[in-house]
Write an enzyme that holds these catalytic residues in place. Sequence first.
Site, PDB file in Angstrom:
ATOM      1  N   GLU A  44       0.806  -1.436   0.042  1.00 22.80           N
ATOM      2  CA  GLU A  44      -0.147   0.000  -0.011  1.00 22.80           C
ATOM      3  C   GLU A  44       0.822   1.298   0.068  1.00 22.80           C
ATOM      4  OE1 GLU A  44      -2.978  -0.545   3.365  1.00 22.80           O
ATOM      5  OE2 GLU A  44      -4.005  -2.150   1.769  1.00 22.80           O
ATOM      6  N   ASN A  45       0.118   2.447  -0.162  1.00 26.41           N
ATOM      7  CA  ASN A  45       0.896   3.512  -0.159  1.00 26.41           C
ATOM      8  C   ASN A  45      -0.033   4.839   0.234  1.00 26.41           C
ATOM      9  OD1 ASN A  45       1.671   6.326  -2.024  1.00 26.41           O
ATOM     10  ND2 ASN A  45       3.431   4.769  -1.894  1.00 26.41           N
ATOM     11  N   ALA A  46       0.794   5.707   0.838  1.00 31.57           N
ATOM     12  CA  ALA A  46      -0.111   7.082   1.663  1.00 31.57           C
ATOM     13  C   ALA A  46      -1.066   7.637   0.463  1.00 31.57           C
ATOM     14  CB  ALA A  46       0.979   7.828   2.103  1.00 31.57           C
ATOM     15  N   TYR A  48      -3.290   6.514  -1.593  1.00 30.93           N
ATOM     16  CA  TYR A  48      -3.864   5.271  -1.695  1.00 30.93           C
ATOM     17  C   TYR A  48      -4.088   4.608  -2.965  1.00 30.93           C
ATOM     18  CZ  TYR A  48      -5.776   6.695   2.852  1.00 30.93           C
ATOM     19  OH  TYR A  48      -5.908   7.028   4.251  1.00 30.93           O
ATOM     20  N   CYS A  53      -1.974  -4.465  -5.694  1.00 27.62           N
ATOM     21  CA  CYS A  53      -2.206  -5.671  -5.292  1.00 27.62           C
ATOM     22  C   CYS A  53      -1.166  -6.675  -5.189  1.00 27.62           C
ATOM     23  CB  CYS A  53      -3.777  -6.011  -6.219  1.00 27.62           C
ATOM     24  SG  CYS A  53      -5.093  -4.983  -5.910  1.00 27.62           S
ATOM     25  N   GLU A  55      -1.827  -9.787  -6.277  1.00 27.89           N
ATOM     26  CA  GLU A  55      -1.615 -10.733  -7.790  1.00 27.89           C
ATOM     27  C   GLU A  55      -0.979  -9.822  -8.663  1.00 27.89           C
ATOM     28  OE1 GLU A  55      -4.189  -9.589  -5.897  1.00 27.89           O
ATOM     29  OE2 GLU A  55      -5.925 -10.421  -6.446  1.00 27.89           O
ATOM     30  N   CYS A  87      -9.444  -8.247  -7.820  1.00 30.34           N
ATOM     31  CA  CYS A  87     -10.134  -7.132  -7.956  1.00 30.34           C
ATOM     32  C   CYS A  87     -10.338  -7.054  -9.514  1.00 30.34           C
ATOM     33  CB  CYS A  87      -9.513  -5.852  -7.441  1.00 30.34           C
ATOM     34  SG  CYS A  87      -8.181  -5.389  -8.298  1.00 30.34           S
ATOM     35  N   CYS A  90      -6.820  -6.573 -11.332  1.00 33.03           N
ATOM     36  CA  CYS A  90      -6.041  -7.753 -11.554  1.00 33.03           C
ATOM     37  C   CYS A  90      -6.638  -8.607 -12.474  1.00 33.03           C
ATOM     38  CB  CYS A  90      -6.122  -8.362  -9.970  1.00 33.03           C
ATOM     39  SG  CYS A  90      -4.950  -7.560  -8.765  1.00 33.03           S
TER      40      CYS A  90
HETATM   41  N1  THU Z   1      -6.063  -6.148  -2.644  1.00 34.43           N
HETATM   42  C1  THU Z   1      -5.287  -6.924  -3.174  1.00 34.43           C
HETATM   43  O1  THU Z   1      -4.212  -7.171  -2.916  1.00 34.43           O
HETATM   44  N2  THU Z   1      -5.947  -7.918  -4.270  1.00 34.43           N
HETATM   45  C2  THU Z   1      -7.144  -7.941  -4.706  1.00 34.43           C
HETATM   46  O2  THU Z   1      -7.449  -8.554  -5.774  1.00 34.43           O
HETATM   47  C3  THU Z   1      -8.037  -7.019  -3.964  1.00 34.43           C
HETATM   48  C4  THU Z   1      -7.477  -6.325  -3.054  1.00 34.43           C
HETATM   49  C5  THU Z   1      -5.490  -5.321  -1.708  1.00 34.43           C
HETATM   50  C6  THU Z   1      -5.309  -4.033  -1.986  1.00 34.43           C
HETATM   51  C7  THU Z   1      -5.438  -3.398  -0.633  1.00 34.43           C
HETATM   52  O3  THU Z   1      -4.330  -3.211  -0.224  1.00 34.43           O
HETATM   53  C8  THU Z   1      -6.441  -4.295   0.076  1.00 34.43           C
HETATM   54  O4  THU Z   1      -6.483  -5.351  -0.466  1.00 34.43           O
HETATM   55  C9  THU Z   1      -7.458  -3.670   0.408  1.00 34.43           C
HETATM   56  O5  THU Z   1      -8.228  -3.165  -0.646  1.00 34.43           O
END
Ligand code: THU
Length: 134
Positions: A44-46, A48, A53, A55, A87, A90
């Site tokens: 993650e990053n500040a 957002y 992700c 994947e 998501c 991805c």
């Molecule tokens: N996230 C993933 O790493 N993969 C996905 O396919 C869905 C969401 C992460 C992104 C974020 O860091 C956290 O889950 C909440 O959304």
Amino acid sequence: MSHDQLVELAFSMLERAYVPYSQFPVGAALLCADGSVFTGCNVENAAYGSTLCAERVALVKAVSEGHRDDWSVLAVAGNGADYCWPCGACRQMLFEFCPELTVLVARGDGDYVALPLKQLLPYGFGPTSLIPAP
Ligand code: THU
């Protein structure tokens, strides 16, 4: 590597996740035909929207190491009550390189389901979609 082992590997990546904002770690593991495995976690990053992700981290690691056309199975794991569905972004990125991919989607109790990517992203837009009409 078995499906169970790939899912286990995806779960093991939860501890690498950098998730100060969502507190929702996700792990991924991508298995290639020659047995190579590329792992990922969410970063993650500040700012957002710059978040990566799990994947897509696994995906770019594979592509950048020369594995772009020999993928077989991707496992994605999270600690939630629901399965950790990839998501939309991805799904789209995965479709670019391997529409035939099998995706293992795990939830916090360890259970997982196996689905074809084409079921997660029906009628996906891919490289062949860009071929002009004659
Ligand atoms: N996230 C993933 O790493 N993969 C996905 O396919 C869905 C969401 C992460 C992104 C974020 O860091 C956290 O889950 C909440 O959304």
